[in-house]
Design a protein around this motif. Structure first.
Motif, PDB file in Angstrom:
ATOM      1  N   VAL A 163      57.909  -9.328 104.884  1.00  0.00           N
ATOM      2  CA  VAL A 163      58.528 -10.432 104.148  1.00  0.00           C
ATOM      3  C   VAL A 163      57.408 -11.185 103.446  1.00  0.00           C
ATOM      4  CG1 VAL A 163      59.910 -12.518 104.326  1.00  0.00           C
ATOM      5  CG2 VAL A 163      60.357 -10.606 105.868  1.00  0.00           C
ATOM      6  N   VAL A 164      57.549 -11.359 102.128  1.00  0.00           N
ATOM      7  CA  VAL A 164      56.489 -11.914 101.305  1.00  0.00           C
ATOM      8  C   VAL A 164      57.009 -13.119 100.533  1.00  0.00           C
ATOM      9  CG1 VAL A 164      54.978 -11.422  99.346  1.00  0.00           C
ATOM     10  CG2 VAL A 164      55.408  -9.666 101.033  1.00  0.00           C
ATOM     11  N   VAL A 165      56.187 -14.162 100.438  1.00  0.00           N
ATOM     12  CA  VAL A 165      56.490 -15.326  99.605  1.00  0.00           C
ATOM     13  C   VAL A 165      55.460 -15.387  98.487  1.00  0.00           C
ATOM     14  CG1 VAL A 165      56.562 -17.830  99.505  1.00  0.00           C
ATOM     15  CG2 VAL A 165      57.536 -16.657 101.441  1.00  0.00           C
ATOM     16  N   VAL A 166      55.950 -15.517  97.257  1.00  0.00           N
ATOM     17  CA  VAL A 166      55.082 -15.707  96.100  1.00  0.00           C
ATOM     18  C   VAL A 166      55.399 -17.096  95.544  1.00  0.00           C
ATOM     19  CG1 VAL A 166      54.481 -14.905  93.796  1.00  0.00           C
ATOM     20  CG2 VAL A 166      55.057 -13.248  95.582  1.00  0.00           C
ATOM     21  N   PRO A 167      54.463 -18.043  95.652  1.00  0.00           N
ATOM     22  CA  PRO A 167      54.732 -19.397  95.157  1.00  0.00           C
ATOM     23  C   PRO A 167      54.578 -19.485  93.640  1.00  0.00           C
ATOM     24  CG  PRO A 167      52.592 -19.304  96.186  1.00  0.00           C
ATOM     25  CD  PRO A 167      53.202 -17.956  96.365  1.00  0.00           C
ATOM     26  N   GLY A 168      55.347 -18.692  92.935  1.00  0.00           N
ATOM     27  CA  GLY A 168      55.295 -18.623  91.484  1.00  0.00           C
ATOM     28  C   GLY A 168      56.241 -17.544  91.008  1.00  0.00           C
ATOM     29  N   LYS A 169      55.758 -16.710  90.093  1.00  0.00           N
ATOM     30  CA  LYS A 169      56.600 -15.689  89.482  1.00  0.00           C
ATOM     31  C   LYS A 169      56.086 -14.294  89.815  1.00  0.00           C
ATOM     32  CE  LYS A 169      58.962 -14.650  85.229  1.00  0.00           C
ATOM     33  NZ  LYS A 169      59.337 -15.141  83.922  1.00  0.00           N
ATOM     34  N   VAL A 170      57.020 -13.351  90.002  1.00  0.00           N
ATOM     35  CA  VAL A 170      56.684 -11.947  90.243  1.00  0.00           C
ATOM     36  C   VAL A 170      56.921 -11.190  88.944  1.00  0.00           C
ATOM     37  CG1 VAL A 170      57.219  -9.892  91.581  1.00  0.00           C
ATOM     38  CG2 VAL A 170      57.338 -12.129  92.666  1.00  0.00           C
TER      39      VAL A 170
END
Length: 120
Positions: free
Chosen positions: A61-68
């Motif tokens: 499970v991954v969180v990207v604090p922006g845009k992918v």
């Protein structure tokens, strides 16, 4: 005095919810994600699919604090939560068997933030 910080209401709501969850659940991971999102837009994180593929394994499970963004390819299923996704990124993650979520949806599913990785 002019207001500083994000003006997008959804981003402001996300930051407030993350800080509240961090305090309520004693989960410092959400406070850190809120700090990363609270940056100016030009300093916000943009991560390509290839980087997610490189630093994760199946089932993460991954969180990207922006845009992918959709550059590269992914060959294993992962759950990715971010503020935004390009259409190519969504297609590639789903084609690999993964899930695409907004950060608030992941916060509801996992309020403690256990076994969540932050990719910056």
């Amino acid at each position: 005095m002019k207001r500083t910080g994000p003006t997008n209401i959804l981003v402001r709501k996300t930051i407030r919810a993350l800080r509240s969850a961090a305090h309520r659940n004693n989960a410092p991971i959400w406070r850190y994600v809120a700090e990363l999102i609270d940056r100016p837009r030009r300093l916000r994180v943009e991560v390509n699919i290839s980087k997610i593929n490189r630093y994760t394994k199946a089932g993460d499970v991954v969180v990207v604090p922006g845009k992918v963004l959709g550059a590269g390819s992914i060959d294993h299923p992962v759950t990715v939560a971010a503020l935004g996704f390009s259409s190519q990124a969504v297609e590639k993650i789903r084609a690999a068997g993964g899930r695409v979520l907004h950060i608030l949806q992941l916060l509801e599913e996992n309020p403690r933030g256990s076994r969540v990785r932050i990719i910056v």
